[in-house]
Write a protein that holds these residues in place. Structure first.
Motif, PDB file in Angstrom:
ATOM      1  N   ILE A 210       0.867  -1.145  -0.168  1.00 32.32           N
ATOM      2  CA  ILE A 210       0.030  -0.134   0.020  1.00 32.32           C
ATOM      3  C   ILE A 210       0.922   1.328  -0.215  1.00 32.32           C
ATOM      4  O   ILE A 210       1.686   1.515   0.949  1.00 32.32           O
ATOM      5  N   THR A 226      -2.298   6.826   3.600  1.00 35.44           N
ATOM      6  CA  THR A 226      -2.404   6.513   2.078  1.00 35.44           C
ATOM      7  C   THR A 226      -2.685   7.479   1.020  1.00 35.44           C
ATOM      8  O   THR A 226      -3.249   8.484   1.557  1.00 35.44           O
ATOM      9  N   LEU A 240      -6.468  -3.669   9.591  1.00 33.95           N
ATOM     10  CA  LEU A 240      -7.199  -4.366   8.400  1.00 33.95           C
ATOM     11  C   LEU A 240      -7.854  -5.439   8.524  1.00 33.95           C
ATOM     12  O   LEU A 240      -7.455  -6.308   9.109  1.00 33.95           O
ATOM     13  N   THR A 271     -11.236  -1.256  -3.252  1.00 31.57           N
ATOM     14  CA  THR A 271      -9.881  -1.868  -3.566  1.00 31.57           C
ATOM     15  C   THR A 271      -9.563  -1.723  -5.059  1.00 31.57           C
ATOM     16  O   THR A 271      -8.753  -2.438  -5.618  1.00 31.57           O
ATOM     17  N   ILE A 278      -6.230   2.371  -0.972  1.00 27.02           N
ATOM     18  CA  ILE A 278      -5.213   1.431  -1.178  1.00 27.02           C
ATOM     19  C   ILE A 278      -4.707   1.359  -2.548  1.00 27.02           C
ATOM     20  O   ILE A 278      -3.941   0.284  -2.727  1.00 27.02           O
TER      21      ILE A 278
END
Length: 485
Positions: A210, A226, A240, A271, A278
């Protein structure tokens, strides 16, 4: 200057030089150590009243360029993402087989076409009819194996996601623990550079999965978040969540609830590889393989299987078939239902009516699957119709390759060509990302330990040490003379 002051200056100089030698030796020893930051000693002059009183060591500074390191981490994450894509397309293309290879799907279609033509030239030959059956069976087996390969890839990606999530949870907590240890070392006046090296290595490993931004805080602590704005490390580590699915079938999707998605601190996270919390790393690439690339490949194979079944499931291919009867190829032994295409590539099989091992008869390849009794052994009408059905150009009903008429061989070749094109594009993107990562790594190394420069510094340290030692020996000689008076 008094003799005592001179002695104090020389002793402080020896102490500083000894510490400098320690720093240089550490740099040289760790020149190839990943995550090691070059050290530089900080010195300042001591003052006692109006007079100088030697030198003191302020501390040891760890050199670190956050801009270059951050760019290198992004490049490394991009390379990991592209490598994940390239590996998938490579395995998919391998499962399809090169179009010009005998044991590829396209090669098996060619083999079936050849067998049908040869059997039509000698319809009375049971050996040639058996060759048709073998060619048809080889084709369905090849398609089944390719479908199984895709499912194996999806399950492997799902398993690796679970392993990655476990690693990230552990690594993020270790970063928090190192934050606390570094803060403690600094506030107590100790050297925390070694712990910072360990933390940088951990963050490098995390950023491969990530991409993260690092923000420095007070007393050597850092925060990680992130590009999508999800905090992974602040005062504590994020958690997570992911649940592995041991067996995955073509119909299972994350949107249908059959597969696990990703959560951060209990909240569902998108995702996507392009945007989101991420995006841009290997973890997003694994989700893309499981939820996008592999299902798309399965859809293409299912469309090919459907095309083959429908070619032989019509009276044009076999006039003895009634409406609703299965042709030469079946969906697990029954006629194909357009509402049940998903996963068809894993179920396609040869009709048991022509397989002696399943109670069928080879002569039905010649006389028709609906024939009740054996007909004229010299009649090749059905065999020619079957060969024509395979060669006939028709528009595929599904799979994203619609709109163009193709033969069965042309359809298989186009699917392989698409897979190979995607593979070449992924490898090109991987080459670019890897070159960018390597370039940034080289820049980072240039700012790291230069052993030639360190050896030059060591020579200066040696000379400085000798000079301070000479001052002390001179003072000793003077003191001896004074004591002898």
């Amino acid at each position: 200057m008094s003799i005592s002051s001179a002695l104090s200056n020389a002793l402080s100089g020896l102490n500083a030089v000894s510490r400098a030698a320690d720093v240089v030796s550490s740099n040289v020893a760790n020149a190839m150590t990943e995550g090691y930051g070059k050290r530089e000693i900080e010195l300042t002059s001591q003052q006692l009243g109006r007079y100088g009183s030697g030198v003191s060591v302020v501390g040891v500074t760890r050199y670190h360029d956050p801009v270059v390191t951050g760019e290198r981490r992004y490049a490394g994450a991009e390379a990991a993402l592209e490598n994940t894509r390239a590996e998938f397309y490579d395995s998919y293309a391998a499962a399809m087989g090169q179009a010009d290879e005998k044991d590829s799907i396209a090669g098996r279609i060619t083999g079936l076409e050849t067998a049908l033509i040869e059997a039509a030239s000698r319809p009375d030959s049971e050996a040639r009819l058996a060759t048709v059956l073998d060619a048809a069976s080889d084709l369905t087996t090849q398609i089944n194996d390719a479908s199984d390969s895709i499912m194996d890839t999806r399950m492997a990606a799902d398993k690796e996601i679970a392993q990655t999530v476990d690693f990230l949870n552990s690594a993020l907590q270790q970063v928090v623990d190192l934050n606390v240890a570094i803060q403690k070392q600094i506030t107590q006046g100790y050297d925390a550079n070694g712990l910072m090296d360990q933390r940088q290595t951990l963050v490098d490993q995390i950023s491969e999965f990530i991409p993260v931004n690092e923000v420095e805080k007070d007393n050597g602590m850092i925060s990680l978040y992130t590009n999508g704005g999800a905090f992974l490390v602040d005062s504590k580590a994020a958690t997570l969540g992911f649940t592995q699915t041991p067996i995955i079938t073509p119909d299972m999707t994350v949107y249908g609830g059959a597969l696990s998605g990703l959560t951060i601190n209990g909240l569902d996270m998108p995702t996507s590889t392009d945007k989101g919390p991420i995006a841009g790393g290997k973890l997003a690439g694994l989700f893309e393989v499981r939820d996008v690339l592999a299902p798309q490949a399965q859809t293409e194979l299912d469309a090919l299987a459907r095309d083959l079944i429908e070619r032989f499931q019509t009276p044009d291919a076999d006039s003895t078939l009634a409406i609703g009867d299965a042709g030469l190829f079946t969906d697990g032994g029954v006629a194909f239902d357009v509402l049940n295409e998903e996963g068809l590539a894993g179920r396609i099989s040869v009709n048991a009516l022509v397989d002696p091992d399943q109670g069928g008869d080879l002569w039905k390849l010649r006389d028709g699957l609906g024939a009740v009794t054996e007909g004229d052994q010299g009649d090749a009408t059905v065999l020619n119709s079957l060969a024509n059905a395979l060669q006939k150009s028709r528009v595929a009903a599904s799979g994203g390759l619609t709109g163009i008429e193709r033969s069965a061989l042309g359809f298989a070749a186009d699917i392989y060509s698409l897979a190979e094109t995607n593979q070449l594009n992924a490898e090109a993107d991987l080459t670019y990302a890897s070159a960018r990562r390597d370039s940034l790594e080289a820049i980072e190394l240039e700012n790291g330990v230069d052993t030639d420069q360190e050896m030059q510094r060591l020579l200066v340290i040696e000379q400085t040490y000798a000079a301070n030692a000479k001052v002390i020996s001179t003072i000793e000689a003077l003191m001896d003379q004074l004591m002898g008076i």
